[in-house]
Design a protein around this motif. Structure first.
Motif, PDB file in Angstrom:
ATOM      1  N   MET A 557       0.602  -1.343   0.087  1.00 38.04           N
ATOM      2  CA  MET A 557       0.001   0.352   0.266  1.00 38.04           C
ATOM      3  C   MET A 557       0.564   1.595   0.095  1.00 38.04           C
ATOM      4  SD  MET A 557      -2.817   1.717   0.660  1.00 38.04           S
ATOM      5  CE  MET A 557      -4.564   0.475   1.072  1.00 38.04           C
ATOM      6  N   ASN A 558       1.299   1.075   0.650  1.00 36.87           N
ATOM      7  CA  ASN A 558       2.474   2.765   1.544  1.00 36.87           C
ATOM      8  C   ASN A 558       3.647   2.776  -0.219  1.00 36.87           C
ATOM      9  OD1 ASN A 558       2.103   2.874   4.010  1.00 36.87           O
ATOM     10  ND2 ASN A 558       3.961   1.626   4.150  1.00 36.87           N
ATOM     11  N   ALA A 559       4.315   1.358  -1.589  1.00 35.94           N
ATOM     12  CA  ALA A 559       4.298   2.062  -2.229  1.00 35.94           C
ATOM     13  C   ALA A 559       3.771   2.556  -3.668  1.00 35.94           C
ATOM     14  CB  ALA A 559       5.041   0.809  -2.971  1.00 35.94           C
ATOM     15  N   ALA A 560       2.517   1.440  -3.345  1.00 33.68           N
ATOM     16  CA  ALA A 560       1.282   2.152  -5.050  1.00 33.68           C
ATOM     17  C   ALA A 560       1.358   3.542  -4.216  1.00 33.68           C
ATOM     18  CB  ALA A 560       0.348   1.087  -4.384  1.00 33.68           C
ATOM     19  N   THR A 561       0.768   4.473  -3.356  1.00 34.53           N
ATOM     20  CA  THR A 561       0.196   5.197  -2.877  1.00 34.53           C
ATOM     21  C   THR A 561       1.245   6.119  -2.423  1.00 34.53           C
ATOM     22  OG1 THR A 561      -0.331   4.726  -0.717  1.00 34.53           O
ATOM     23  CG2 THR A 561      -1.808   4.294  -1.796  1.00 34.53           C
ATOM     24  N   ALA A 562       2.486   6.096  -2.679  1.00 35.44           N
ATOM     25  CA  ALA A 562       3.601   7.426  -2.128  1.00 35.44           C
ATOM     26  C   ALA A 562       3.490   8.826  -2.570  1.00 35.44           C
ATOM     27  CB  ALA A 562       4.483   6.686  -2.613  1.00 35.44           C
ATOM     28  N   ASP A 563       3.002   8.806  -4.001  1.00 28.84           N
ATOM     29  CA  ASP A 563       2.845  10.064  -4.600  1.00 28.84           C
ATOM     30  C   ASP A 563       1.343  10.503  -3.741  1.00 28.84           C
ATOM     31  OD1 ASP A 563       3.352  12.420  -6.882  1.00 28.84           O
ATOM     32  OD2 ASP A 563       1.283  11.552  -7.376  1.00 28.84           O
ATOM     33  N   ILE A 564       0.621  10.025  -3.592  1.00 27.90           N
ATOM     34  CA  ILE A 564      -0.869  10.512  -3.449  1.00 27.90           C
ATOM     35  C   ILE A 564      -0.234  10.686  -1.947  1.00 27.90           C
ATOM     36  CG2 ILE A 564      -3.083  10.640  -2.631  1.00 27.90           C
ATOM     37  CD1 ILE A 564      -3.715   8.490  -4.827  1.00 27.90           C
ATOM     38  N   ARG A 565      -0.136   9.412  -0.992  1.00 27.64           N
ATOM     39  CA  ARG A 565       0.873  10.758   0.200  1.00 27.64           C
ATOM     40  C   ARG A 565       1.662  11.508   0.442  1.00 27.64           C
ATOM     41  NH1 ARG A 565      -0.391   5.789   3.890  1.00 27.64           N
ATOM     42  NH2 ARG A 565       1.882   6.894   5.050  1.00 27.64           N
ATOM     43  N   SER A 566       2.783  11.818  -0.501  1.00 28.70           N
ATOM     44  CA  SER A 566       3.467  12.729   0.138  1.00 28.70           C
ATOM     45  C   SER A 566       3.304  13.489  -0.817  1.00 28.70           C
ATOM     46  CB  SER A 566       4.529  12.945  -1.300  1.00 28.70           C
ATOM     47  OG  SER A 566       3.640  13.158  -2.905  1.00 28.70           O
ATOM     48  N   ARG A 567       1.605  14.647  -1.251  1.00 32.85           N
ATOM     49  CA  ARG A 567       0.904  15.347  -1.351  1.00 32.85           C
ATOM     50  C   ARG A 567      -0.192  16.029  -0.738  1.00 32.85           C
ATOM     51  NH1 ARG A 567       1.186  17.148  -7.494  1.00 32.85           N
ATOM     52  NH2 ARG A 567       2.466  15.195  -8.627  1.00 32.85           N
ATOM     53  N   ALA A 568      -0.442  14.826   0.308  1.00 30.30           N
ATOM     54  CA  ALA A 568      -1.559  15.153   1.110  1.00 30.30           C
ATOM     55  C   ALA A 568      -0.575  16.040   2.168  1.00 30.30           C
ATOM     56  CB  ALA A 568      -2.585  14.123   1.835  1.00 30.30           C
ATOM     57  N   GLY A 569      -1.937  16.442   3.234  1.00 29.75           N
ATOM     58  CA  GLY A 569      -1.052  17.563   4.631  1.00 29.75           C
ATOM     59  C   GLY A 569      -0.806  18.697   4.223  1.00 29.75           C
ATOM     60  N   LEU A 570      -0.102  19.160   4.982  1.00 30.98           N
ATOM     61  CA  LEU A 570      -0.168  20.425   5.337  1.00 30.98           C
ATOM     62  C   LEU A 570       1.299  20.743   4.587  1.00 30.98           C
ATOM     63  CD1 LEU A 570       0.136  21.008   9.178  1.00 30.98           C
ATOM     64  CD2 LEU A 570      -1.228  21.452   7.846  1.00 30.98           C
ATOM     65  N   LEU A 571       0.978  21.463   3.598  1.00 29.62           N
ATOM     66  CA  LEU A 571       1.796  22.758   2.678  1.00 29.62           C
ATOM     67  C   LEU A 571       3.194  22.708   3.486  1.00 29.62           C
ATOM     68  CD1 LEU A 571       0.106  23.998   0.297  1.00 29.62           C
ATOM     69  CD2 LEU A 571       0.720  21.960  -0.112  1.00 29.62           C
ATOM     70  N   ARG A 572       3.076  24.062   4.304  1.00 28.01           N
ATOM     71  CA  ARG A 572       3.889  24.384   5.145  1.00 28.01           C
ATOM     72  C   ARG A 572       4.697  23.702   5.501  1.00 28.01           C
ATOM     73  NH1 ARG A 572       0.750  25.726  11.228  1.00 28.01           N
ATOM     74  NH2 ARG A 572      -1.180  25.093  10.332  1.00 28.01           N
ATOM     75  N   ARG A 573       4.121  22.200   6.452  1.00 30.23           N
ATOM     76  CA  ARG A 573       4.841  21.447   6.809  1.00 30.23           C
ATOM     77  C   ARG A 573       5.788  20.781   5.759  1.00 30.23           C
ATOM     78  NH1 ARG A 573       4.000  18.401  11.108  1.00 30.23           N
ATOM     79  NH2 ARG A 573       2.082  18.451  11.132  1.00 30.23           N
ATOM     80  N   ARG A 574       5.731  21.102   4.752  1.00 26.32           N
ATOM     81  CA  ARG A 574       6.396  19.690   3.602  1.00 26.32           C
ATOM     82  C   ARG A 574       7.367  20.732   3.221  1.00 26.32           C
ATOM     83  NH1 ARG A 574       2.123  17.906   1.893  1.00 26.32           N
ATOM     84  NH2 ARG A 574       1.854  19.175   0.134  1.00 26.32           N
ATOM     85  N   ALA A 575       7.116  22.404   3.510  1.00 28.44           N
ATOM     86  CA  ALA A 575       8.176  23.315   2.961  1.00 28.44           C
ATOM     87  C   ALA A 575       8.378  24.411   3.835  1.00 28.44           C
ATOM     88  CB  ALA A 575       6.954  24.214   2.460  1.00 28.44           C
ATOM     89  N   GLY A 576       9.027  23.519   5.171  1.00 26.75           N
ATOM     90  CA  GLY A 576       9.678  23.322   6.079  1.00 26.75           C
ATOM     91  C   GLY A 576       9.860  24.813   7.101  1.00 26.75           C
ATOM     92  N   SER A 577       8.592  25.490   6.975  1.00 28.12           N
ATOM     93  CA  SER A 577       8.252  27.353   7.334  1.00 28.12           C
ATOM     94  C   SER A 577       6.693  26.702   7.823  1.00 28.12           C
ATOM     95  CB  SER A 577       8.200  28.395   5.862  1.00 28.12           C
ATOM     96  OG  SER A 577       6.808  28.217   4.914  1.00 28.12           O
ATOM     97  N   ARG A 578       6.749  27.667   8.779  1.00 26.75           N
ATOM     98  CA  ARG A 578       5.383  27.964   9.545  1.00 26.75           C
ATOM     99  C   ARG A 578       5.207  26.634  10.066  1.00 26.75           C
ATOM    100  NH1 ARG A 578       1.205  29.362   9.528  1.00 26.75           N
ATOM    101  NH2 ARG A 578       0.766  30.830  11.865  1.00 26.75           N
ATOM    102  N   THR A 579       6.566  26.134  10.453  1.00 26.97           N
ATOM    103  CA  THR A 579       5.270  24.680  10.780  1.00 26.97           C
ATOM    104  C   THR A 579       5.100  24.711  11.513  1.00 26.97           C
ATOM    105  OG1 THR A 579       7.493  24.052  12.416  1.00 26.97           O
ATOM    106  CG2 THR A 579       7.903  23.221  10.209  1.00 26.97           C
ATOM    107  N   PRO A 580       3.281  23.436  12.359  1.00 27.09           N
ATOM    108  CA  PRO A 580       2.812  23.395  13.457  1.00 27.09           C
ATOM    109  C   PRO A 580       3.330  23.582  14.796  1.00 27.09           C
ATOM    110  CG  PRO A 580       2.421  22.481  11.650  1.00 27.09           C
ATOM    111  CD  PRO A 580       3.888  22.789  11.306  1.00 27.09           C
ATOM    112  N   ARG A 581       2.833  24.114  15.335  1.00 28.43           N
ATOM    113  CA  ARG A 581       3.187  23.907  16.841  1.00 28.43           C
ATOM    114  C   ARG A 581       2.821  22.565  17.785  1.00 28.43           C
ATOM    115  NH1 ARG A 581       0.549  28.466  15.998  1.00 28.43           N
ATOM    116  NH2 ARG A 581       1.707  30.629  16.323  1.00 28.43           N
ATOM    117  N   ARG A 582       4.258  21.522  18.449  1.00 30.09           N
ATOM    118  CA  ARG A 582       3.456  20.774  18.773  1.00 30.09           C
ATOM    119  C   ARG A 582       3.454  20.572  20.909  1.00 30.09           C
ATOM    120  NH1 ARG A 582       2.222  16.859  15.695  1.00 30.09           N
ATOM    121  NH2 ARG A 582       3.564  16.422  13.413  1.00 30.09           N
TER     122      ARG A 582
END
Length: 582
Positions: A557-582
């Protein structure tokens, strides 16, 4: 462009410059009205305490293409200052009695408390002591313990699981002795309303009313766990707050805040305003403490009396439900606004929902929602709404049916690139509307408390044709926790929906195609599941099921969906800016 400054150490008689800032948002609002052009109001570091709700109206709009901006000083730069807009009250004057901190707080009324920024729970016990049974007006038990409750009129019963998706609250009216038994009389009209609202039949079992409580809160006799508190309101105007400290806490050094205001910011009819980089914190909601209680049915809805109807769920199965209901309010609200931007803000330590949007045109971008008694973002009506790149987590802490993000009655609403995690019920909810886009969101650890929902949940008509249908695409839904859930759930007559290219993993059920009322004009295409949806082998007439893939091995599943998973969720987390407060 005009620039005004507001600082906790300022003075409203000053000019509002960086060197001589105003003290209050109200004074800055007046200056912005008078300026008549583009305006930026800079809030300086610190806690800006509100004594009343900050109101924006049509008079506070940017006109003729201009904008009015309220933002943290240095917003968007490394020098951005931490600005908190608070509706709370700092509790001082503690006395220590037998290890418990005690403070006289006058007429303070609240349902929450925060200690050094961390939520303190209300002191509680798991249920009625002894052998208890329900009566027409409350309960009777063979235990004498309830007679030792210090302030019975402040005690609140919690009822989790009346229906699998329901959690209600009702106050106690009084406690008395009757021979060797103890009689607990519950508040009216809430207790009587429950007998009308909650009636179900399931697998030959019939139930009516609340039943026995699953938790009992708010009495000094329950103060046993460090980090919990009680508010005693038994004497009018002489309320007493008690807190059992955690190890290492000191009343001289610990910052204890009780939220007082119920609404921090309300904007009605406002146009072309931006709010950026602010922390909104410390608000409560007192309605559940009234005699009407909190008779929850589903989601953010609760019962205020009135007619009920019966829903037949199958042969021999039915529940009653309210014909009309109210919704948990938000502590920051926008109604009939246009051209509004909420960016980079945080909504935290609220006793209700975070952000409420009604009949509006608004963008909510890059915000964090956490430590909320209700849901994160609630949208009702409006068009052209965009909710993107927001992190919603640890919500529904007091009202467990609350979804992370909920949208109903809107046209052309986009919910994209958000992350919803650690919520007690649904992650993202879409009620009836038109043309919604639910795109590339990530939901994790949803449905942690109540059942019958999903990481993404849709119900009702979503349009009238393929041109104005809802699109649910590119979302990743993981770890939908409780039994009796469907990770991606199209329910209750959902129609005109395309569900395409999503990934669902580790749910009780990935999806269901056969519901009542039935699905109509719903397409499931190109989705990835780790278990087949219920009804996939014989889809009903209203459902098109094509090109979907079931992969039960997680590595596959992880191999087949890697592209979908890489695009989902926070843009800022992937951009490395304004990351969420943990």
């Amino acid at each position: 462009m005009f620039h005004f400054h507001v600082a906790p150490s300022g003075d409203d008689t000053w000019s509002g410059t960086a060197e001589r800032p105003f003290a209050t948002l109200e004074r800055a609002r007046s200056a912005a009205r008078e300026a008549g052009g583009d305006v930026v109001v800079h809030l300086r570091a610190g806690t800006h305490l509100l004594s009343r709700t900050f109101e924006l109206t049509a008079a506070d709009s940017g006109r003729d293409g201009r904008r009015i901006v309220y933002q943290a000083y240095g917003y968007g730069t490394p020098e951005q200052e931490e600005v908190v807009v608070s509706g709370g009250r700092l509790i001082t004057g503690w006395q220590e009695r037998d290890g418990v901190w005690v403070a006289d707080v006058g007429d303070l009324d609240t349902r929450q408390l925060y200690v050094d920024g961390r939520r303190a729970g209300r002191a509680a016990i798991p249920g009625i002591p002894g052998v208890a049974s329900a009566t027409v007006t409350g309960y009777v038990t063979d235990s004498a313990d309830p007679r030792g409750w210090h302030s019975p009129g402040d005690v609140e019963f919690v009822y989790r699981g009346i229906y699998p998706w329901t959690e209600a609250r009702c106050g106690v009216a009084g406690v008395s002795a009757e021979g060797e038994s103890t009689v607990i009389t519950m508040a009216q009209p809430a207790f009587g309303w429950a007998a009308k609202l909650y009636n179900s039949t399931w697998e030959g079992q019939t139930s009516s009313g609340f039943g026995l409580p699953t938790r009992i809160e708010n009495d000094a006799a329950f103060l046993r766990e460090p980090g919990t508190f009680v508010l005693d309101r038994s004497e009018a105007g002489r309320h007493v707050l008690r807190y059992l400290p955690r190890p290492g806490e000191d009343p001289e050094r610990t910052w204890v805040v009780a939220p007082v205001l119920e609404t921090l910011l309300r904007a009605v009819g406002t146009r072309n305003v931006s709010i950026k980089g602010l922390v909104f914190a410390d608000a409560t909601w007192l309605r559940p403490s009234r005699a009407e209680g909190f008779l929850h049915y589903h989601g953010s809805g609760y019962y205020e009396g009135g007619d009920v109807e019966t829903a037949v769920l199958g042969e021999g199965a039915s529940v009653t439900y309210p014909v009309a209901s109210e919704s948990i309010p938000a502590c920051v609200t926008f109604e009939d606004v246009a051209g509004l931007e909420i960016e980079g803000c945080r909504f935290t330590r609220f006793g209700a929902s975070g952000l409420g949007v009604a009949g509006a045109e608004i963008v909510v971008r890059g915000c964090d929602f956490d430590s909320l008694s209700g849901g994160g973002i609630v949208v009702s009506g409006g068009r052209g709404i965009s909710i993107e790149d927001n992190w919603v987590h640890q919500v529904g802490l007091e009202y467990s049916g609350s979804p992370g993000i909920a949208v109903s009655g809107a046209q052309g609403c986009t919910v994209a690139q958000n992350e919803v995690a650690d919520v007690p019920h649904c992650g993202i909810v879409l009620g009836s509307g038109e043309g919604a886009r639910i795109l590339r969101n990530l939901t994790v650890d949803t449905m942690r408390v109540l059942a019958d929902g999903g990481g993404i949940y849709l119900s009702g008509p979503q349009g009238s044709s393929r041109e104005d249908e809802a699109l649910v695409q590119g979302n990743v839904i993981e770890d939908t926790r409780t039994p009796y859930n469907f990770g991606l759930y199209t329910d209750y007559g959902a129609s005109w929906v395309t569900v395409e290219g999503n990934v669902v993993m580790r749910a009780d059920n990935t999806a269901v195609l056969e519901v009542a009322p039935p699905l109509e004009n719903v397409v499931f295409r190109g989705n990835f599941w780790d278990a087949d949806p219920i009804g996939h082998d014989n889809p009903p007439s209203g459902v098109t099921y094509e090109g979907n893939v079931t992969l039960k091995d997680e590595q596959d599943m992880n191999a087949a969906t890697a592209d979908i998973r890489s695009r989902a969720g926070l843009l800022r987390r992937r951009a490395g800016s304004r990351t969420p407060r943990r």
